[in-house]
Write a protein that holds these residues in place. Structure first.
Motif, PDB file in Angstrom:
ATOM      1  N   TRP A 106       0.846  -1.206   0.000  1.00 43.74           N
ATOM      2  CA  TRP A 106       0.000   0.000   0.000  1.00 43.74           C
ATOM      3  C   TRP A 106       0.879   1.254   0.000  1.00 43.74           C
ATOM      4  CZ3 TRP A 106      -3.502  -1.957   4.570  1.00 43.74           C
ATOM      5  CH2 TRP A 106      -4.345  -2.961   4.096  1.00 43.74           C
ATOM      6  N   LEU A 107       2.002   1.177   0.723  1.00 42.26           N
ATOM      7  CA  LEU A 107       2.903   2.339   0.743  1.00 42.26           C
ATOM      8  C   LEU A 107       3.485   2.581  -0.648  1.00 42.26           C
ATOM      9  CD1 LEU A 107       4.455   1.614   4.211  1.00 42.26           C
ATOM     10  CD2 LEU A 107       3.423   3.802   3.558  1.00 42.26           C
ATOM     11  N   GLY A 108       3.744   1.505  -1.382  1.00 40.24           N
ATOM     12  CA  GLY A 108       4.227   1.661  -2.764  1.00 40.24           C
ATOM     13  C   GLY A 108       3.177   2.317  -3.651  1.00 40.24           C
ATOM     14  N   GLN A 109       1.910   1.918  -3.460  1.00 39.12           N
ATOM     15  CA  GLN A 109       0.799   2.543  -4.200  1.00 39.12           C
ATOM     16  C   GLN A 109       0.694   4.016  -3.835  1.00 39.12           C
ATOM     17  OE1 GLN A 109      -2.541   1.166  -5.917  1.00 39.12           O
ATOM     18  NE2 GLN A 109      -0.697   0.331  -6.814  1.00 39.12           N
ATOM     19  N   ALA A 110       0.805   4.289  -2.546  1.00 38.38           N
ATOM     20  CA  ALA A 110       0.675   5.669  -2.064  1.00 38.38           C
ATOM     21  C   ALA A 110       1.818   6.525  -2.615  1.00 38.38           C
ATOM     22  CB  ALA A 110       0.663   5.698  -0.542  1.00 38.38           C
ATOM     23  N   GLN A 111       3.012   5.961  -2.653  1.00 39.06           N
ATOM     24  CA  GLN A 111       4.161   6.697  -3.202  1.00 39.06           C
ATOM     25  C   GLN A 111       3.880   7.083  -4.661  1.00 39.06           C
ATOM     26  OE1 GLN A 111       7.943   6.969  -2.035  1.00 39.06           O
ATOM     27  NE2 GLN A 111       7.526   8.544  -3.562  1.00 39.06           N
ATOM     28  N   VAL A 158      -5.325  -0.860   9.883  1.00 37.31           N
ATOM     29  CA  VAL A 158      -6.294   0.240   9.800  1.00 37.31           C
ATOM     30  C   VAL A 158      -5.625   1.515   9.283  1.00 37.31           C
ATOM     31  CG1 VAL A 158      -7.873   1.681  11.141  1.00 37.31           C
ATOM     32  CG2 VAL A 158      -7.659  -0.748  11.668  1.00 37.31           C
ATOM     33  N   ALA A 159      -4.495   1.879   9.896  1.00 37.62           N
ATOM     34  CA  ALA A 159      -3.848   3.145   9.510  1.00 37.62           C
ATOM     35  C   ALA A 159      -3.355   3.069   8.063  1.00 37.62           C
ATOM     36  CB  ALA A 159      -2.675   3.435  10.449  1.00 37.62           C
ATOM     37  N   GLY A 160      -2.847   1.909   7.654  1.00 38.48           N
ATOM     38  CA  GLY A 160      -2.338   1.758   6.290  1.00 38.48           C
ATOM     39  C   GLY A 160      -3.451   1.874   5.260  1.00 38.48           C
ATOM     40  N   ALA A 161      -4.570   1.193   5.513  1.00 38.79           N
ATOM     41  CA  ALA A 161      -5.674   1.224   4.548  1.00 38.79           C
ATOM     42  C   ALA A 161      -6.276   2.631   4.458  1.00 38.79           C
ATOM     43  CB  ALA A 161      -6.737   0.201   4.947  1.00 38.79           C
ATOM     44  N   ALA A 170      -9.348  -2.241   0.544  1.00 39.47           N
ATOM     45  CA  ALA A 170      -8.374  -2.538   1.611  1.00 39.47           C
ATOM     46  C   ALA A 170      -8.955  -2.333   3.002  1.00 39.47           C
ATOM     47  CB  ALA A 170      -7.126  -1.670   1.427  1.00 39.47           C
ATOM     48  N   ARG A 171      -9.999  -1.534   3.114  1.00 35.01           N
ATOM     49  CA  ARG A 171     -10.581  -1.293   4.438  1.00 35.01           C
ATOM     50  C   ARG A 171     -11.530  -2.414   4.861  1.00 35.01           C
ATOM     51  NH1 ARG A 171     -12.866   4.446   3.851  1.00 35.01           N
ATOM     52  NH2 ARG A 171     -13.753   3.947   5.886  1.00 35.01           N
ATOM     53  N   ILE A 172     -11.721  -3.389   3.953  1.00 42.00           N
ATOM     54  CA  ILE A 172     -12.621  -4.507   4.265  1.00 42.00           C
ATOM     55  C   ILE A 172     -11.907  -5.858   4.259  1.00 42.00           C
ATOM     56  CG2 ILE A 172     -14.640  -5.794   3.429  1.00 42.00           C
ATOM     57  CD1 ILE A 172     -15.899  -3.128   2.692  1.00 42.00           C
ATOM     58  N   TYR A 173     -11.066  -6.120   3.244  1.00 41.25           N
ATOM     59  CA  TYR A 173     -10.477  -7.475   3.220  1.00 41.25           C
ATOM     60  C   TYR A 173      -9.451  -7.642   4.341  1.00 41.25           C
ATOM     61  CZ  TYR A 173      -6.695  -5.521   0.180  1.00 41.25           C
ATOM     62  OH  TYR A 173      -5.680  -4.783  -0.356  1.00 41.25           O
ATOM     63  N   ASP A 174      -9.202  -8.908   4.686  1.00 45.20           N
ATOM     64  CA  ASP A 174      -8.339  -9.239   5.831  1.00 45.20           C
ATOM     65  C   ASP A 174      -8.875  -8.626   7.120  1.00 45.20           C
ATOM     66  OD1 ASP A 174      -6.612 -10.785   4.477  1.00 45.20           O
ATOM     67  OD2 ASP A 174      -4.828  -9.595   4.867  1.00 45.20           O
ATOM     68  N   GLY A 175     -10.174  -8.483   7.219  1.00 44.85           N
ATOM     69  CA  GLY A 175     -10.805  -7.941   8.416  1.00 44.85           C
ATOM     70  C   GLY A 175     -11.101  -6.465   8.264  1.00 44.85           C
ATOM     71  N   PRO A 176     -12.390  -6.069   8.424  1.00 43.06           N
ATOM     72  CA  PRO A 176     -12.739  -4.653   8.295  1.00 43.06           C
ATOM     73  C   PRO A 176     -12.116  -3.816   9.412  1.00 43.06           C
ATOM     74  CG  PRO A 176     -14.711  -5.971   8.776  1.00 43.06           C
ATOM     75  CD  PRO A 176     -13.558  -6.922   8.703  1.00 43.06           C
ATOM     76  N   ASP A 177     -11.987  -2.524   9.145  1.00 45.15           N
ATOM     77  CA  ASP A 177     -11.367  -1.601  10.113  1.00 45.15           C
ATOM     78  C   ASP A 177     -11.880  -1.818  11.539  1.00 45.15           C
ATOM     79  OD1 ASP A 177     -10.138  -0.472   7.964  1.00 45.15           O
ATOM     80  OD2 ASP A 177     -11.071   1.514   8.146  1.00 45.15           O
TER      81      ASP A 177
END
Ligand SMILES: Cc1cc2nc3c(=O)[nH]c(=O)nc-3n(C[C@H](O)[C@H](O)[C@H](O)COP(=O)(O)OP(=O)(O)OC[C@H]3O[C@@H](n4cnc5c(N)ncnc54)[C@H](O)[C@@H]3O)c2cc1C
Length: 397
Positions: free
Chosen positions: A255-260, A326-329, A364-371
């Motif tokens: 996600w950080l790579g996407q954000a960059q 949570v913070a990353g998504a 991203a705010r839902i998969y692998d468990g919602p926020d």
């Protein structure tokens, strides 16, 4: 703990960066089409990655992977995440499933699935989530597997089984133990080849208009040999948990790579575009977008690296992992949202990668468990310290 990419990791990270920016990103318009040309192009990228020693870098060497140490691979994920096709092109999309098999598979299962998985000759898929229940609480799962003679018979319905349309097999989380068993020991993992009679893909559910291979699958008396059980009976939860832990660090780094990438596009655009007598870069409200994005990216990056270091030191880092999920998504969503805003109408089109990035970021705010689930469990863990007369001493963690 250092914050910069260690010098020893730079050569491999630079090579992956070059591969991503010079070959994968320019190929995106074709790769997105999902047709025969895109399959051929993906195969060619995969061939090049193998030839250049960039293939499956995080997989253990004994499985045919690059064998990078955990922390080195964390940094590689950051550049690999620039494109939604990075994992496919570099052979790392199978990492979680490969490690799950590496830990739990029998000799026969390893031979059948593990080697071809690492070489991307086959795709895996994983089925926990069901349409009829809140899958944030998997103790409610209703899909059952019953041992009849020397076969498991599976009955139920799953959805969001990603890549089931291409996969050779699905690891299905099923209720196998009798009523009254402790909920967390009631489920098992069973490997189901996707060509087994009764395994029916009902639909490939589009997500925010994207065709991501998120399939709804009906298990209509699906029969597989008893030996298709993965790991011990009743250990489905433990296996699912192991699968997710370090995987969340890799997610967050990608996600950080996407954000960059979104940040780069945003800042470049602010210099290129002029309105009301000057470049957008001179407008204070636009500078606010740069500032907010900078602080969110930097904060998420440091949180993620700190969690990675704790995992590397042998800690489960549950609080840290919950926090970065949570913070990353949120960071990803916010940064891409601002980049879209700065691009005006064009940001919503497919003329830039931002439109698709935005839609994937929402997932991203839902998969692998919602926020909310991560917020609750993380806060509870912290509060437990205080309930037991301790505090959460940031300086010592
Ligand atoms: C792109 C994508 C890919 C996926 N891939 C897979 C896959 O390959 N395999 C697989 O099995 N699943 C997959 N999933 C499914 C995903 O794991 C589930 O969607 C997720 O676990 C949430 O379950 P649910 O959808 O049933 O939501 P629910 O459990 O119904 O929750 C709905 C909402 O309720 C709220 N909520 C839930 N629990 C709490 C709580 N304790 N406190 C407060 N609020 C709460 C949250 O806002 C939550 O979003 C994927 C999902 C997406 C979006």
């Amino acid at each position: 703990m250092g914050f910069e990419v260690p010098a020893s990791v730079r050569p491999i990270r630079d090579a992956v960066y070059a591969f991503m920016t010079e070959r994968v990103e320019p190929a995106e318009p074709v790769l997105r089409r999902g047709d025969r040309d895109s399959a051929a192009l993906l195969a060619e990228l995969q061939r090049q990655a193998k030839q250049e020693g960039l293939w499956a870098l995080g997989h253990p060497e004994e499985l045919g992977g690059g064998g990078l140490p955990f922390l080195d691979y964390v940094y590689v994920n950051e550049v690999q995440g620039r494109s939604e096709f990075g994992q496919l092109a570099l052979g790392t999309f199978t990492l979680q499933d490969s490690l799950m098999l590496h830990r739990h598979a029998s000799a026969e299962q390893r031979e059948r699935y593990l080697r071809p998985l690492v070489q991307a000759e086959i795709y895996p898929s994983f089925a926990m989530t069901e349409p009829g229940i809140s899958s944030s609480d998997p103790t409610q799962l209703t899909t059952t597997a019953t041992l009849e003679g020397d076969e498991w018979v599976i009955r139920g319905r799953k959805w969001f089984t990603t890549l089931a349309d291409r996969a050779a097999y699905t690891t299905v989380m099923c209720r196998t133990e009798p009523e009254g068993t402790v909920p967390h020991l009631s489920f098992s993992m069973i490997l189901v080849p996707t060509d087994t009679p009764g395994y029916t893909i009902v639909r490939d559910t589009p997500v925010l208009g994207l065709d991501g291979g998120h399939c709804e699958v009906l298990y209509d008396e699906v029969r597989v040999p008893a030996q298709n059980l993965l790991g011990p009976r009743g250990h489905g939860f433990v296996i699912a948990q192991e699968r997710l832990g370090p995987g969340r660090i890799f997610h967050c780094m990608r996600w950080l790579g996407q954000a960059q990438r979104a940040f780069d596009l945003m800042c470049a655009r602010l210099h290129e575009r002029s309105a009301f007598g000057g470049p957008l870069a001179d407008k204070q409200l636009m500078q606010q977008h740069v500032f907010d994005s900078y602080t969110e990216i930097q904060a998420a990056r440091l949180l993620t690296l700190q969690a990675a270091h704790r995992i590397d030191a042998g800690d489960q880092a549950r609080v840290e992992i919950g926090a970065i999920k949570v913070a990353g998504a949120r960071m990803l969503h916010n940064v891409i949202d601002r980049a879209v805003q700065v691009h005006g109408a064009q940001g919503l089109t497919d003329d830039t990668p931002l439109g698709r990035m935005y839609r994937h970021a929402r997932e991203a705010r839902i998969y692998d468990g919602p926020d909310e689930v991560h917020i609750t469990t993380t806060a509870r863990r912290i509060l437990k310290e205080y309930a037991q007369g301790r505090n959460w001493e940031f300086g010592l963690r």
